[in-house]
Design an enzyme around this catalytic site. Structure first.
Site, PDB file in Angstrom:
ATOM      1  N   ALA A 232      21.882  25.365  -4.329  1.00 47.08           N
ATOM      2  CA  ALA A 232      22.594  26.575  -3.905  1.00 47.08           C
ATOM      3  C   ALA A 232      23.178  26.452  -2.510  1.00 47.08           C
ATOM      4  CB  ALA A 232      21.654  27.775  -3.974  1.00 47.08           C
TER       5      ALA A 232
ATOM      6  N   ALA B 239      18.898  29.644  -7.019  1.00 49.80           N
ATOM      7  CA  ALA B 239      19.210  29.911  -5.601  1.00 49.80           C
ATOM      8  C   ALA B 239      17.974  30.391  -4.869  1.00 49.80           C
ATOM      9  CB  ALA B 239      20.334  30.938  -5.494  1.00 49.80           C
TER      10      ALA B 239
ATOM     11  N   ASP C 121      10.010  28.729  -1.073  1.00 49.97           N
ATOM     12  CA  ASP C 121      11.480  28.663  -1.094  1.00 49.97           C
ATOM     13  C   ASP C 121      12.047  30.067  -1.283  1.00 49.97           C
ATOM     14  OD1 ASP C 121      13.940  27.444  -0.866  1.00 49.97           O
ATOM     15  OD2 ASP C 121      14.025  26.750  -2.938  1.00 49.97           O
TER      16      ASP C 121
ATOM     17  N   GLY D 223       6.409  29.048 -11.934  1.00 53.39           N
ATOM     18  CA  GLY D 223       6.578  28.967 -13.382  1.00 53.39           C
ATOM     19  C   GLY D 223       8.029  28.959 -13.824  1.00 53.39           C
TER      20      GLY D 223
ATOM     21  N   GLU E 205      17.212  23.084   5.890  1.00 52.97           N
ATOM     22  CA  GLU E 205      17.462  22.585   4.546  1.00 52.97           C
ATOM     23  C   GLU E 205      18.962  22.343   4.445  1.00 52.97           C
ATOM     24  OE1 GLU E 205      15.944  23.263  -0.011  1.00 52.97           O
ATOM     25  OE2 GLU E 205      16.178  25.007   1.264  1.00 52.97           O
TER      26      GLU E 205
END
Length: 451
Positions: free
Chosen positions: A202, A370, A335, A311, A191
């Site tokens: 982040a 983050a 993530d 959410g 990433e």
């Protein structure tokens, strides 16, 4: 304070023991096993009174007829009548562990007692767990993988954060070096560092780069074939060219952390990008006169779309809406960062300081989100129990769909047997779940009992 420190130490020791047990189990030869009397849930639907039999390599037979179950067990040397039973008081399956009565010298037979049975979860975008990151070397990877394995993620692509290029190369080499002994590690996802500064999230802005050919070559050489996915902002000067170069090397580029317009994103997908990195997050959103990258991904049947169903990254109304954009092509991802399954507090994401409050991770410097503290177990629970998804759709998003992103739903050199279904010929990655809470109670990975 002393009590809290003592509890923390016990927790750390318990997690280290589980990480050790995972190491040992994955290093041992797998044995045949069978599970029966389960409610099967996978992408093909729901079936009652279901059973599976594995020969220790793959699932070889499934069904719901008792006579057929006995015959399938006998074919691999198992006694169908020798099942480990359910707890009479709770209705749950008796606890599995290493060296207990569940696994005998020739294999095991488990009575699921009506629990749900799903394929093992597959996470193609996560950074860590249990206080460790996949950037933290061998020890960090084994600890973080154990954390996700505990929650049913049997296979994982290890996401590496943006760092100086030599650090990213070293981290790729570490992942490559572990894969031969760890079938649960599917490879690496970078990433970064080829992200848009305006959508960096982040990631360390000092380490972001345009994907020049020499940078692409360095990363591919360091990966040694373990690189599965790389997130690229296609609007960067060399973005489209880099996508083509990675595709030629067998990597699946992902459009994300970008400020691309619709046309540029479309060019990225036509160049071979096959994934959208966490849709809605770190990209320009939907606008009726500036459609941006999301419609380009939704319209393209070749693209798998990641979605963080916590959410928080994506609120519930948009989770429902987004999931409906691309049926059977939306993959739940976590993530997840190092703070996953850990108390609130201070953590690091690469070299950046992160505070986790109420389970939500934000950079100390500017408050940017983050990463998450999500597990796929929680994502599936939320989908069914809070959002009203059908069980088959929720499970598909955490199993077959992410597997398809890399061709792992078919026989392939990395996983050998395909992933994502409870069907003959598929990998023996199996979960048992509590039918009321959808909590993971038992885990088999590559035909090995791990929980």
């Amino acid at each position: 304070m002393a009590g809290s420190e003592s509890e923390g130490m016990k927790m750390e020791q318990s997690r280290e023991r589980f990480a050790n047990e995972v190491d040992i189990a994955l290093a041992q030869s797998a044995r045949p096993f069978a599970i029966h009397n389960a409610r099967k849930v996978d992408a093909r639907g729901v079936a009652e009174h279901y059973w599976i039999v594995s020969d220790g390599s793959a699932i070889i037979a499934t069904g719901n007829r008792d006579d057929d179950f006995a015959a399938a067990c006998a074919s691999v040397g198992l006694d169908a009548d020798a099942a480990v039973g359910a707890d009479a008081d709770s209705g749950s399956v008796s606890s599995a562990g290493f060296g207990n009565s569940m696994t005998g010298s020739t294999g095991s037979v488990t009575d699921a007692a009506g629990c749900m049975m799903t394929p093992g979860y597959v996470d193609i975008h996560a950074h860590g767990s249990w206080g460790s990151s996949f950037d933290d070397g061998v020890q960090g990877i084994r600890t973080a993988r154990a954390g996700h394995m505990m929650h049913g993620t049997t296979r994982q692509v290890l996401s590496l954060i943006t760092n100086p290029l030599d650090v990213m190369c070293a981290n790729l080499e570490t992942v490559h070096g572990m894969m031969s002994a760890r079938p649960d590690i599917l490879g690496a996802h970078l990433e970064g560092p080829f992200l848009a500064l305006s959508r960096k999230g982040a990631h360390d802005p000092e380490c972001l780069k345009d994907p020049l050919p020499e940078y692409v070559d360095r990363l591919l050489q360091a990966a040694g074939g373990c690189l599965r996915q790389i997130t690229i902002a296609p609007e960067l000067p060399h973005g489209i060219d880099a996508i083509r170069r990675f595709v030629a090397a067998g990597v699946v580029p992902a459009v994300g952390h970008c400020d691309a317009d619709y046309a540029t994103a479309h060019k990225g997908f036509d160049a071979g990008a096959g994934i959208m990195t966490h849709m809605f997050n770190a990209m320009n959103g939907l606008h009726h006169r500036e459609p941006g990258p999301i419609p380009a991904a939704v319209e393209d049947p070749r693209v798998t779309i990641e979605l963080i169903n916590d959410g928080f990254h994506v609120q519930n109304p948009m989770v429902r809406l987004g999931f409906g954009f691309a049926p059977h092509r939306t993959a739940f991802v976590t993530d997840a960062m190092a703070a996953t399954d850990c108390p609130d507090g201070h953590y690091l994401l690469g070299a950046l300081d992160v505070d986790v409050i109420d389970g939500h991770a934000r950079l100390v410097s500017n408050g940017a989100i983050a990463g998450s503290t999500l597990t796929l177990e929680k994502a599936v629970q939320r989908a069914v129990l809070e959002l009203g998804f059908t069980p088959a759709d929720a499970v598909e998003a955490a199993t077959l769909t992410p597997a398809k992103a890399f061709g792992f739903d078919r026989a392939n050199p990395v996983t050998k047997q395909p992933l994502g279904l409870l069907a003959p010929g598929y990998a023996a990655d199996v979960l048992l779940l509590d039918p009321a809470t959808w909590s993971v109670t038992h885990v088999w990975c590559d035909a090995r009992p791990l929980r």
